[in-house]
Design a protein around this motif. Structure first.
Motif, PDB file in Angstrom:
ATOM      1  N   CYS A  73       0.828  -1.205   0.000  1.00 46.36           N
ATOM      2  CA  CYS A  73       0.000   0.000   0.000  1.00 46.36           C
ATOM      3  C   CYS A  73       0.869   1.265   0.000  1.00 46.36           C
ATOM      4  O   CYS A  73       1.106   1.874   1.057  1.00 46.36           O
ATOM      5  CB  CYS A  73      -0.919   0.015   1.218  1.00 46.36           C
ATOM      6  N   PRO A  74       1.360   1.677  -1.166  1.00 47.30           N
ATOM      7  CA  PRO A  74       2.173   2.900  -1.216  1.00 47.30           C
ATOM      8  C   PRO A  74       1.363   4.127  -0.826  1.00 47.30           C
ATOM      9  O   PRO A  74       0.182   4.246  -1.174  1.00 47.30           O
ATOM     10  CB  PRO A  74       2.626   2.970  -2.681  1.00 47.30           C
ATOM     11  N   ILE A 179      -7.183  -1.679   5.025  1.00 46.83           N
ATOM     12  CA  ILE A 179      -7.993  -2.769   5.582  1.00 46.83           C
ATOM     13  C   ILE A 179      -9.141  -3.119   4.641  1.00 46.83           C
ATOM     14  O   ILE A 179      -9.427  -4.290   4.375  1.00 46.83           O
ATOM     15  CB  ILE A 179      -8.527  -2.380   6.975  1.00 46.83           C
ATOM     16  N   GLY A 180      -9.802  -2.085   4.109  1.00 40.65           N
ATOM     17  CA  GLY A 180     -10.910  -2.331   3.196  1.00 40.65           C
ATOM     18  C   GLY A 180     -10.469  -3.030   1.922  1.00 40.65           C
ATOM     19  O   GLY A 180     -11.156  -3.929   1.405  1.00 40.65           O
ATOM     20  N   VAL A 181      -9.308  -2.636   1.402  1.00 36.15           N
ATOM     21  CA  VAL A 181      -8.806  -3.251   0.172  1.00 36.15           C
ATOM     22  C   VAL A 181      -8.364  -4.691   0.439  1.00 36.15           C
ATOM     23  O   VAL A 181      -8.550  -5.576  -0.400  1.00 36.15           O
ATOM     24  CB  VAL A 181      -7.663  -2.412  -0.427  1.00 36.15           C
ATOM     25  N   LYS A 182      -7.809  -4.941   1.608  1.00 36.33           N
ATOM     26  CA  LYS A 182      -7.445  -6.324   1.933  1.00 36.33           C
ATOM     27  C   LYS A 182      -8.695  -7.202   1.998  1.00 36.33           C
ATOM     28  O   LYS A 182      -8.696  -8.344   1.523  1.00 36.33           O
ATOM     29  CB  LYS A 182      -6.693  -6.388   3.264  1.00 36.33           C
ATOM     30  N   ASN A 183      -9.779  -6.655   2.570  1.00 34.14           N
ATOM     31  CA  ASN A 183     -11.052  -7.385   2.539  1.00 34.14           C
ATOM     32  C   ASN A 183     -11.467  -7.668   1.093  1.00 34.14           C
ATOM     33  O   ASN A 183     -11.934  -8.760   0.753  1.00 34.14           O
ATOM     34  CB  ASN A 183     -12.160  -6.573   3.216  1.00 34.14           C
ATOM     35  N   TYR A 184     -11.299  -6.683   0.257  1.00 37.77           N
ATOM     36  CA  TYR A 184     -11.722  -6.741  -1.150  1.00 37.77           C
ATOM     37  C   TYR A 184     -11.035  -7.873  -1.903  1.00 37.77           C
ATOM     38  O   TYR A 184     -11.649  -8.516  -2.767  1.00 37.77           O
ATOM     39  CB  TYR A 184     -11.393  -5.393  -1.783  1.00 37.77           C
ATOM     40  N   THR A 209     -11.285   7.119  -2.382  1.00 39.21           N
ATOM     41  CA  THR A 209     -10.351   7.296  -3.498  1.00 39.21           C
ATOM     42  C   THR A 209      -9.022   6.615  -3.202  1.00 39.21           C
ATOM     43  O   THR A 209      -8.386   6.042  -4.100  1.00 39.21           O
ATOM     44  CB  THR A 209     -10.142   8.790  -3.782  1.00 39.21           C
ATOM     45  N   MET A 210      -8.581   6.656  -1.935  1.00 39.21           N
ATOM     46  CA  MET A 210      -7.363   5.930  -1.563  1.00 39.21           C
ATOM     47  C   MET A 210      -7.534   4.434  -1.826  1.00 39.21           C
ATOM     48  O   MET A 210      -6.614   3.757  -2.294  1.00 39.21           O
ATOM     49  CB  MET A 210      -7.037   6.167  -0.091  1.00 39.21           C
ATOM     50  N   ILE A 215      -6.223  -0.369  -5.176  1.00 33.66           N
ATOM     51  CA  ILE A 215      -6.702  -1.422  -6.074  1.00 33.66           C
ATOM     52  C   ILE A 215      -6.006  -1.328  -7.430  1.00 33.66           C
ATOM     53  O   ILE A 215      -5.596  -2.341  -8.014  1.00 33.66           O
ATOM     54  CB  ILE A 215      -8.233  -1.343  -6.222  1.00 33.66           C
ATOM     55  N   ASN A 216      -5.851  -0.111  -7.930  1.00 33.52           N
ATOM     56  CA  ASN A 216      -5.138   0.072  -9.201  1.00 33.52           C
ATOM     57  C   ASN A 216      -3.701  -0.426  -9.104  1.00 33.52           C
ATOM     58  O   ASN A 216      -3.185  -1.071 -10.033  1.00 33.52           O
ATOM     59  CB  ASN A 216      -5.150   1.545  -9.613  1.00 33.52           C
TER      60      ASN A 216
END
Length: 716
Positions: A73-74, A179-184, A209-210, A215-216
């Motif tokens: 997560c940069p 945390i949300g992206v890891k869930n994703y 947006t973060m 994700i990108n």
């Protein structure tokens, strides 16, 4: 095995936790093996295992959320943290390991799952222990984490939500987005919700947006690429793609989702959704009082199946963004267990006794740039000393109390500073806190506050008050009035003396400013000085609430005015108050404009509204000074010849709470009404000056107070 942390909890080599980020930083990719090869598959399976279950090395372990944040997560960060340098540039890079982040991620994991499930791989022996031995084992496991924040040791079994109070610039939007992206990418068909009062906290430059930026990055550089063909909007993304079978379009894929919701006009925005995580962003900016509490209550079922917790709610913010919602944020932070939030011992205040339970706290001196070493260990003592010296410098250069309060809220050393319970508040905090505890212990908010029905006797046309002996009336006696009707009820602390002379009593009235909404009307009846009377300069009655019709609020003020034979000073920006009293031919019940107070506070004032008072910033400052002086007045002496101040005679718990939480941006109804009373009192006091020079603490006194405040406080 080479240990990476010593027996005192000092980190020795945290680079083992960031090896993947360092590899990417050096080479621009994670895995050198060909896409789809066995080695490539093994690598990404191992990384997936680590971000789900955590990673242990050298006898220490970090959570999966933390591992994912550090390596995938940069963020935009300041890399040069040399405390001797005053300038540096920000750049996109991976996060550093911080001890404060370590305990945030662990605290959050414990809130969800408890220490046994997280820290004991084999529970065979644990299951044979008696309850006392099991509790001891849980405490030992918690102690092994060596955290600054101390989780209450009777709350280690999980099933909690979590609330965070913090300083600015601690990277929580980045962490919570991770945390949300890891869930994703790890929890199929999951929903993560980011909620805020307004969309500006979520997008286009906020947390949601973060998430999309992360994700990108993952889609471009990892094996966790997730197409989002069906939903990819500014406020909602879903990991799914289109597939055709026999000519029929089908939705396929992971189907995990991240959603951004705003609660400004709808506390039920999340109701009906099934979420694995819900984050409330910038909780201190949640609009009007009651909205955060209502939104939280409406969202709780989203992370539960009956009584079983299936997800988690995390509340965070910076109290420097204070508005009306800060009252909810502070109340929940200082009463975590009441709302199912993980409780912590308050180790950050003065002294070393843990008398309060609060939420998680990340102070300014934890992970402060210039005072954190390469391994992520914070120099708490050095950072705290630097903060205090910086404050002293600002005071020496002319910063006033309001300036310092604002800075201490945004960059607090203690929870009390973060939530406006500051030691440099304009009101005497320690005395007010003591009175609050006394009122609660004695139950005076109920014993002394007699709910009454006010009405005009049809035969005599006189106003009478009948005590409510049935218990039907529900007065609002606290900032937390959950379960009580918003209409409230009048209360009397002391009934009017017979044939009270005109002017002995005074009324301050803060009316509501619109027909719909959640703001409350507030009325205070103030008793002055009369020879032969035991009580003086005190509050004898009050009303706070909101009737369906604004005229009904005005009626309460009218009835109080006739009962106590006095006039009403009101905030005259609300024109319908005068309209009401004009229509009823009762203008004589309205107090005239306090010209002396206005002329002393505002040079060349041209306001001519005749009745009531307006509320400019200058008049609000004057009102604060009048209240501060009144609170400190000695009203009597006890049997030991010790002074009894005004504070010792206040029986209104709600007013005490408002005084403790007061800030210029918030909406404090009873304080506004009290200021109206103070204006009337000051009109009667000839020659009393309230200049900054005579009423504000001098720089030397403020400096001395601060040095004394922090001189002996413990650093953890």
């Amino acid at each position: 095995m080479a240990y990476i942390r010593n027996k005192d909890g000092i980190w020795i080599n945290t680079s083992v936790f960031t090896e993947e980020a360092e590899h990417f930083r050096k080479y621009g990719y994670y895995c050198p093996d060909p896409h789809g090869s066995p080695a490539w598959t093994d690598y990404w399976e191992e990384q997936t295992r680590r971000i789900i279950f955590g990673y242990e090395s050298g006898g220490s372990r970090i959570t999966g959320d933390h591992y994912f944040y550090l390596n995938f997560c940069p963020i935009l960060k300041t890399n040069d943290t040399n405390k001797d340098k005053k300038r540096a540039k920000k750049e996109t890079d991976f996060p550093n390991f911080w001890d404060g982040d370590y305990e945030f991620f662990w605290s959050r994991a414990i809130a969800r799952d408890g220490v046994i499930e997280l820290l004991m791989e084999d529970t065979t022996v644990y299951d044979t222990l008696n309850p006392e031995q099991q509790q001891k084992r849980k405490e030992l496991l918690l102690d092994s984490l060596h955290m600054h924040n101390k989780i209450s040791k009777d709350s280690l079994d999980g099933g909690f939500n979590m609330i965070i109070g913090k300083s600015r610039r601690k990277g929580y939007s980045y962490k919570n987005s991770a945390i949300g992206v890891k869930n994703y990418i790890t929890v199929p068909e999951s929903l993560t919700i980011y909620g805020a009062y307004e969309k500006k906290f979520l997008y286009p430059k906020g947390t949601f947006t973060m998430c999309k930026n992360y994700i990108n990055f993952l889609n471009d550089n990892t094996a966790w690429a997730m197409p989002s063909d069906y939903i990819d909007r500014t406020d909602h993304i879903k990991a799914s793609y289109t597939e055709y079978k026999n000519g029929i379009e089908l939705e396929k894929g992971f189907r995990s989702e991240i959603m951004a919701l705003t609660f400004k006009d709808n506390p039920d925005a999340a109701r009906g959704k099934d979420a694995v995580d819900i984050f409330f962003e910038e909780a201190g900016a949640f609009g009007t009082p009651g909205l955060l509490l209502d939104s939280y209550a409406a969202s709780e079922d989203c992370v539960k199946d009956g009584d079983i917790k299936t997800g988690m709610i995390t509340i965070f913010g910076t109290s420097g963004d204070v508005s009306g919602g800060t009252a909810d944020y502070a109340h929940m932070y200082f009463h975590p267990e009441k709302y199912g939030l993980l409780p912590f011992e308050d180790i950050w205040e003065e002294g070393d006794t843990y008398e309060k339970r609060v939420g998680f706290f990340h102070p300014v001196h934890l992970n402060m740039n210039g005072f954190i070493d390469e391994q992520g260990n914070s120099d708490l003592e050095g950072a705290k000393k630097s903060v205090i010296e910086s404050r002293e410098y600002l005071i020496s250069k002319g910063a006033n109390t309001a300036d310092m309060q604002r800075k201490s809220q945004e960059k607090p050393l203690t929870p009390s500073e973060a939530f406006s319970y500051t030691n440099i508040n304009v009101f005497p905090r320690k005395e007010l806190e003591a009175r609050k505890l006394y009122l609660i212990a004695k139950g005076y908010d109920k014993l002394k506050a007699q709910p009454v029905n006010l009405f005009r006797d049809p035969d005599t046309h006189r106003v009478v008050s009948h005590p409510d002996l049935t218990g039907k009336l529900q007065p609002i006696t606290s900032m937390n009035y959950e379960g009580i009707s918003i209409e409230g009820a009048p209360v009397i602390y002391e009934y009017p003396i017979p044939n009270a002379p005109r002017g002995l009593y005074k009324i301050g009235y803060d009316p509501v400013r619109q027909d719909i909404g959640t703001s409350l009307a507030a009325i205070i009846v103030y008793k002055g000085v009369m020879q032969g009377e035991y009580t003086k300069n005190c509050i004898v009655a009050e009303y706070i609430g909101r009737k369906p019709n604004p005229d009904d609020n005005h009626l309460v003020a009218e009835l109080f005015a006739e009962l106590y034979n006095t006039q009403i000073m009101y905030e005259n920006e609300v024109p319908d108050v005068k309209t009401y009293f004009t229509r009823r031919k009762l203008l004589h019940l309205l107090a005239l404009q306090p010209d002396t107070v206005i002329n002393k506070s505002i040079k060349k004032s041209t306001v001519a509204r005749v009745y009531g008072s307006h509320m400019t910033p200058q008049l609000k400052d004057a009102g604060e000074r009048y209240i501060n002086s009144w609170l400190k007045e000695v009203q009597d002496f006890d049997e030991n010849n010790q002074p009894i101040t005004t504070i010792d005679r206040i029986n209104s718990l709600r007013l005490i709470e408002e005084l403790l939480m007061y800030n210029k941006k918030g909406n404090f109804d009873l304080i506004s009404a009290l200021i109206m009373c103070m204006f009337q009192v000051q009109e009667e006091i000839l020659g009393k000056e309230y200049s900054e020079k005579t009423t504000n603490r001098s720089s030397d006194k403020l400096l001395s107070m601060m040095r004394s405040m922090y001189k002996n406080s413990a650093v953890y």
